[in-house]
Enzyme design. Structure first.
Site, PDB file in Angstrom:
ATOM      1  CB  SER A 143      -0.962  -0.094   1.208  1.00 30.06           C
ATOM      2  OG  SER A 143      -1.440   1.181   1.317  1.00 30.06           O
ATOM      3  CE1 TYR A 156      -4.536  -1.926   4.893  1.00 27.81           C
ATOM      4  CE2 TYR A 156      -3.446   0.089   4.647  1.00 27.81           C
ATOM      5  CZ  TYR A 156      -4.092  -0.925   4.123  1.00 27.81           C
ATOM      6  OH  TYR A 156      -3.932  -1.403   2.746  1.00 27.81           O
TER       7      TYR A 156
END
Ligand code: NAD
Length: 261
Positions: A143, A156
Site C-alpha cells: 500500500s 495497517y
C-alpha cells in the site's frame, strides 16, 4: 498464453484487487487457487469463470489468513491438487480505523496477523516449492501506507511497512533461485475495503461521506482519481512475466503520485 503451465495462489481473491489479479493471471493461462470469504454461490461462480478463462484448473480454499496452520494446509492442497504454487500473490488484507488511544487490541492483533504475518507463513511454505522448480514469483499487495503514514491507521501502517521489509528480505534470500519478490503499493483503489472504512473515518474525523472521499482519500492522490483494480492487476501480471526476472525487492507505487510528494 504467458502463464500456461503455471499455478497461482492468490489470497483474498474473492473480492476487489485479488479478484482482478486472479482474473488477469487466469486470462494468461494460469491455474488459480482462489482464497477469501464470501457467499458460496458467488465463490463457485468465480472458480468456474477462472477455470473457463484459463483452460486450466481453479479451486477455492477458505483458509483464514490469521491461522498459520490453515495457510500451510492451503499451500499443501494447492501443491497436491493444482501443482505449484509457482506464483503467490499475497493480497488478503483488512483495515481498522481508530485513534491510537482507543485502538482495540484485538483489531491490532488481527490486522498484523492477516496483513503481515500471513505473508511470512505463506512464503515459508512456498519458497521451498519454488526453489525446487528454479522459478517463482511472490507479489505482495502492500500500500502507499507501506511508505507513508496516515493518522488513525496504526495497525495497517505498521503491517504494511513491515510487509515491505519482509518482501525485500525474501527477495535477497531468493535472488539466486529464479524467484522474485516484490510489493505493489496502490493508493486508494475503489474496492469494498475502501468503501467500508468511510463510516469509521467519518466518525473519527467528524466528516461527511463526501468530505472523507474528497478531503481524506483523494486529497493525497494528486491525480484526484481512484486507482482501478485492473490497473493493479496489470502490474501484478507484469511482475509474473519472465521479462521481470531482474525486478526483485521492488516496491512499485501505483498511487497517482501520492508518495512522490
Ligand atoms: P477487499 O475487501 O475488496 O478484499 C479483501 C479480500 O481479502 C477479500 O477476498 C476477503 O474475503 C479477503 N480476506 C479478508 N480477510 C481474510 C482472511 N482473514 N483470510 C483470508 N482472506 C481474507 O479489499 P481490497 O481493497 O481488494 O484489498 C486487497 C489488498 O489490497 C489488501 O491487502 C489491502 O490492504 C490492499 N490495498 C488496498 C487499497 C485500496 O484502496 N482498496 C489500497 C492499498 C492497498
Amino acid at each position: 498464453m504467458l502463464l500456461h503451465g503455471k499455478t497461482a495462489l492468490v489470497t483474498g481473491s474473492t473480492s476487489g484487487i485479488g479478484l482482478a489479479v486472479a482474473r488477469a493471471l487466469a486470462a494468461e493461462g494460469a491455474a488459480v487457487m482462489v482464497n477469501g470469504f464470501g457467499e458460496p454461490q458467488v465463490i463457485a461462480a468465480i472458480v468456474a469463470e477462472l477455470a473457463s478463462a484459463s483452460g486450466a484448473g481453479a479451486l477455492h480454499d477458505p483458509a483464514d489468513m490469521a491461522d498459520p496452520a490453515a495457510i500451510a494446509a492451503m499451500v499443501a492442497r494447492c501443491a497436491a491438487e493444482l501443482g505449484g504454487p509457482d506464483i503467490v500473490v499475497a493480497n488478503a488484507g483488512i483495515q481498522h480505523v481508530a485513534p491510537i488511544e482507543s485502538f482495540p487490541v484485538e483489531q491490532w492483533d488481527r490486522v498484523l496477523a492477516i496483513n503481515l504475518s500471513s505473508v511470512f507463513h505463506l512464503a515459508r511454505a512456498c519458497v521451498p516449492i519454488m526453489r525446487s522448480k528454479g522459478w517463482g514469483r511472490i507479489v505482495a499487495t502492500a500500500s502507499a501506507h507501506s511508505l507513508t503514514a496516515s493518522p488513525f491507521k496504526a495497525a495497517y501502517v505498521t503491517a504494511k511497512h513491515g510487509l515491505a521489509g519482509l518482501i525485500k528480505t525474501i527477495a535477497l534470500e531468493c535472488a539466486r533461485d529464479g524467484i522474485t519478490a516484490n510489493c505493489i503499493s496502490p493508493g486508494y483503489v475503489w474496492t469494498p475495503l475502501v468503501e467500508a472504512q468511510i463510516p469509521d473515518t467519518m466518525q473519527a474525523r467528524g466528516m461527511s461521506r463526501e468530505q472523507v472521499i474528497e478531503e481524506v482519500m483523494l486529497e493525497r492522490q494528486p491525480t484526484k482519481q481512484f486507482v482501478t483494480v485492473e490497473e493493479v492487476a496489470a502490474a501484478a501480471l507484469f511482475l509474473c512475466r519472465d521479462e521481470a526476472r531482474q525486478v526483485t525487492g521492488a516496491n512499485w507505487s501505483i498511487d497517482g503520485g501520492w508518495t512522490a510528494q
